[in-house]
Design an enzyme around this catalytic site. Structure first.
Site, PDB file in Angstrom:
ATOM      1  N   LYS A   1       0.843  -1.188   0.000  1.00 55.42           N
ATOM      2  CA  LYS A   1       0.000   0.000   0.000  1.00 55.42           C
ATOM      3  C   LYS A   1       0.882   1.243   0.000  1.00 55.42           C
ATOM      4  CE  LYS A   1       0.753   1.870   3.407  1.00 55.42           C
ATOM      5  NZ  LYS A   1       1.993   2.320   4.101  1.00 55.42           N
TER       6      LYS A   1
ATOM      7  N   TYR B   1      -4.310   4.163   6.374  1.00 61.97           N
ATOM      8  CA  TYR B   1      -4.824   3.196   7.346  1.00 61.97           C
ATOM      9  C   TYR B   1      -6.191   3.626   7.887  1.00 61.97           C
ATOM     10  CZ  TYR B   1      -0.431   0.634   7.413  1.00 61.97           C
ATOM     11  OH  TYR B   1       0.646  -0.139   7.051  1.00 61.97           O
TER      12      TYR B   1
HETATM   13  P1  NDP Z   1      12.505   1.363   2.083  1.00 65.58           P
HETATM   14  O1  NDP Z   1      13.069   2.657   1.634  1.00 65.58           O
HETATM   15  O2  NDP Z   1      12.973   0.794   3.362  1.00 65.58           O
HETATM   16  O3  NDP Z   1      12.762   0.246   0.953  1.00 65.58           O
HETATM   17  C1  NDP Z   1      12.405   0.434  -0.380  1.00 65.58           C
HETATM   18  C2  NDP Z   1      13.336  -0.381  -1.270  1.00 65.58           C
HETATM   19  O4  NDP Z   1      12.909  -0.193  -2.612  1.00 65.58           O
HETATM   20  C3  NDP Z   1      14.797   0.065  -1.231  1.00 65.58           C
HETATM   21  O5  NDP Z   1      15.526  -0.529  -0.201  1.00 65.58           O
HETATM   22  C4  NDP Z   1      15.299  -0.383  -2.592  1.00 65.58           C
HETATM   23  O6  NDP Z   1      15.619  -1.759  -2.539  1.00 65.58           O
HETATM   24  C5  NDP Z   1      14.058  -0.261  -3.483  1.00 65.58           C
HETATM   25  N1  NDP Z   1      14.094   0.913  -4.354  1.00 65.58           N
HETATM   26  C6  NDP Z   1      14.027   0.876  -5.704  1.00 65.58           C
HETATM   27  N2  NDP Z   1      14.105   2.122  -6.221  1.00 65.58           N
HETATM   28  C7  NDP Z   1      14.224   2.958  -5.172  1.00 65.58           C
HETATM   29  C8  NDP Z   1      14.362   4.386  -5.073  1.00 65.58           C
HETATM   30  N3  NDP Z   1      14.338   5.172  -6.166  1.00 65.58           N
HETATM   31  N4  NDP Z   1      14.454   4.921  -3.854  1.00 65.58           N
HETATM   32  C9  NDP Z   1      14.433   4.155  -2.758  1.00 65.58           C
HETATM   33  N5  NDP Z   1      14.331   2.814  -2.798  1.00 65.58           N
HETATM   34  C10 NDP Z   1      14.222   2.211  -3.996  1.00 65.58           C
HETATM   35  O7  NDP Z   1      10.924   1.529   2.088  1.00 65.58           O
HETATM   36  P2  NDP Z   1       9.860   0.644   2.888  1.00 65.58           P
HETATM   37  O8  NDP Z   1      10.290  -0.764   2.839  1.00 65.58           O
HETATM   38  O9  NDP Z   1       9.603   1.246   4.197  1.00 65.58           O
HETATM   39  O10 NDP Z   1       8.538   0.858   2.000  1.00 65.58           O
HETATM   40  C11 NDP Z   1       8.345   0.181   0.775  1.00 65.58           C
HETATM   41  C12 NDP Z   1       6.850   0.071   0.479  1.00 65.58           C
HETATM   42  O11 NDP Z   1       6.224  -0.687   1.492  1.00 65.58           O
HETATM   43  C13 NDP Z   1       6.101   1.403   0.408  1.00 65.58           C
HETATM   44  O12 NDP Z   1       5.122   1.356  -0.592  1.00 65.58           O
HETATM   45  C14 NDP Z   1       5.467   1.517   1.777  1.00 65.58           C
HETATM   46  O13 NDP Z   1       4.280   2.290   1.785  1.00 65.58           O
HETATM   47  C15 NDP Z   1       5.158   0.060   2.075  1.00 65.58           C
HETATM   48  N6  NDP Z   1       5.127  -0.234   3.519  1.00 65.58           N
HETATM   49  C16 NDP Z   1       4.082  -0.947   4.029  1.00 65.58           C
HETATM   50  C17 NDP Z   1       4.017  -1.242   5.355  1.00 65.58           C
HETATM   51  C18 NDP Z   1       2.903  -2.070   5.881  1.00 65.58           C
HETATM   52  O14 NDP Z   1       2.797  -2.221   7.094  1.00 65.58           O
HETATM   53  N7  NDP Z   1       2.055  -2.635   5.035  1.00 65.58           N
HETATM   54  C19 NDP Z   1       5.028  -0.768   6.287  1.00 65.58           C
HETATM   55  C20 NDP Z   1       6.145  -0.086   5.653  1.00 65.58           C
HETATM   56  C21 NDP Z   1       6.159   0.182   4.317  1.00 65.58           C
HETATM   57  P3  NDP Z   1      16.781  -2.384  -3.450  1.00 65.58           P
HETATM   58  O15 NDP Z   1      18.024  -1.693  -3.031  1.00 65.58           O
HETATM   59  O16 NDP Z   1      16.735  -3.807  -3.134  1.00 65.58           O
HETATM   60  O17 NDP Z   1      16.405  -2.095  -4.886  1.00 65.58           O
END
Ligand code: NDP
Length: 371
Positions: A137, A222
């Site tokens: 989401k 949420y």
């Molecule tokens: P993070 O920044 O921790 O991780 C995102 C990952 O996406 C990065 O580590 C990277 O992985 C990849 N990525 C690819 N392109 C980009 C870019 N341009 N900038 C940054 N990262 C990029 O984010 P979150 O994990 O916190 O959030 C990711 C998604 O999950 C969002 O949509 C958020 O809303 C959702 N979310 C949902 C939650 C829930 O409880 N349902 C809780 C937290 C987040 P790599 O290096 O491997 O390519």
């Protein structure tokens, strides 16, 4: 006959012996327990960040879902994940080559956990590769994008599911059961408070291009989604007001705080708050003609705490993402129907509402909704 008699005598002897040898009994019970032998959903995670890691860790305890692949733009993370989760080299992809997953029989679904703005194109590519899509989401940046994802998955005949983990959470489901059973009477009012104080100003969550907005896209959703599953209806109108105190941190298009209100067809209303500037806001309250439910925390990683007019909610806590992934495997592999939908249409409804919230903020108008 003799062998049957012998067999029955042995059974009788072991049954008699059991109560006197409790350790033997426990060990025997363990040996008799059958390992799960049903279908397993093999999942690749795309975007190895904070949430992707949480999902991967939770999947270690899944019965019906297994992490088998990764998609990442960071080679060092791929190496780490291979070592940590035992992902084979042939199931590792980057953002340039992941369309080749089409020819990989060891991956059934890709779980997208990248920044919001990337979800749409990634989901469409996954669908075109013939794999099921699980997307975090908000499903996309707006309803137009969300619709394109729904259409692409339909055309490719793959499932599209959104990571609404609360739809599988036991206390939440108990409140929904009570509401459906009429225990609150007619729902009259919902209050949702969703927010936290956001840190690092350079993170993608504060970048309009990658996040698509601010607190509303990330945490306010949420309360948007919760208002719908707690009242049990979709809203027919929305009004909304924005407050911005920090114009440096929260640039144009990145909302800091929004209060919003919904009206529902049955006459209930909702009053909600979405913010990146107040700590620990995680509360749902439902009021009906005959009773109430309140949950605080209501959507965090848990344990969720709550009570109703009948007393405390006591359902046990299980890691949300473990339950979610097992349930999603059931939906994809066995056509299981969840109590509250987690499909693309469900994600699209929230995007239509968020579009309307932003329009209400901009125009000051009460926006009619048809979901
Ligand atoms: P993070 O920044 O921790 O991780 C995102 C990952 O996406 C990065 O580590 C990277 O992985 C990849 N990525 C690819 N392109 C980009 C870019 N341009 N900038 C940054 N990262 C990029 O984010 P979150 O994990 O916190 O959030 C990711 C998604 O999950 C969002 O949509 C958020 O809303 C959702 N979310 C949902 C939650 C829930 O409880 N349902 C809780 C937290 C987040 P790599 O290096 O491997 O390519």
């Amino acid at each position: 006959m003799n062998s049957r008699r012998d067999f029955l005598q042995k059974i009788a002897a072991s049954t008699i012996a059991l109560p006197f040898v409790p350790l033997y009994g426990a060990a025997r019970k363990e040996a008799v327990k059958q390992p799960y032998q049903g279908p397993v959903l093999r999942v690749a995670i795309m975007g190895l960040g904070g949430y992707g890691t949480r999902v991967a860790d939770a999947m270690r305890d899944c019965k019906m879902a297994k992490l088998t692949g990764v998609v990442s733009g960071t080679p060092s993370k791929i190496k780490d994940w291979q070592a940590k989760y035992g992902v084979p080299e042939k199931n590792c992809y980057n953002y340039e080559n992941f369309d080749a997953v089409k020819n990989n029989p060891d991956i059934d679904a890709i779980y997208i956990t990248t920044p919001n703005a990337l979800h749409k194109d990634e989901a469409i590519r996954v669908a075109k590769a013939g794999k099921h899509v699980i997307c975090e989401k908000p499903m996309a940046l707006n309803a137009v994008e969300g619709q394109a994802m729904v259409d692409a998955c339909k055309t490719a005949n793959v499932k599209l599911l959104v990571g609404y983990r609360m739809h599988f959470e036991a206390k939440t489901l108990e409140v929904i059961r009570m509401r459906n059973a009429g225990e609150f009477g007619k729902p009259l009012f919902f209050q949702g408070l969703s927010g936290f104080r956001i840190g690092d100003p350079t993170q993608w969550r504060l970048n309009k291009q990658l996040a698509g907005g601010g607190a509303m896209m990330d945490i306010g959703i949420y309360s948007v989604n919760g208002a719908r599953y707690m009242i049990g209806e979709d809203p027919i109108w929305v009004t909304a007001q924005e407050t911005k105190n920090d114009h440096v941190k929260f640039k144009e298009g990145v909302d800091e705080t929004i209060t919003f209100q919904f009206g529902f067809p049955g006459g209930a209303t909702a009053s909600c708050l979405s913010t990146y500037s107040m700590n620990g806001l995680d509360k749902f309250y439902l009021n009906g003609e005959k009773g109430f439910a309140e949950m605080q925390p209501s959507t965090g990683y848990g344990p969720i705490l709550g009570r109703t007019h009948k007393g405390e909610l006591t359902q046990p806590h299980v890691t949300h993402q473990t339950v979610q992934m097992d349930e999603m495997a059931g939906i994809i592999l066995q056509g299981k129907q969840p109590v509250v939908a987690v499909d693309g249409e469900e994600g699209l409804k929230d995007l239509k509402i968020i579009d309307a919230i932003y329009e209400a903020v901009k125009t000051g108008n009460k926006i009619a909704l048809q979901l």
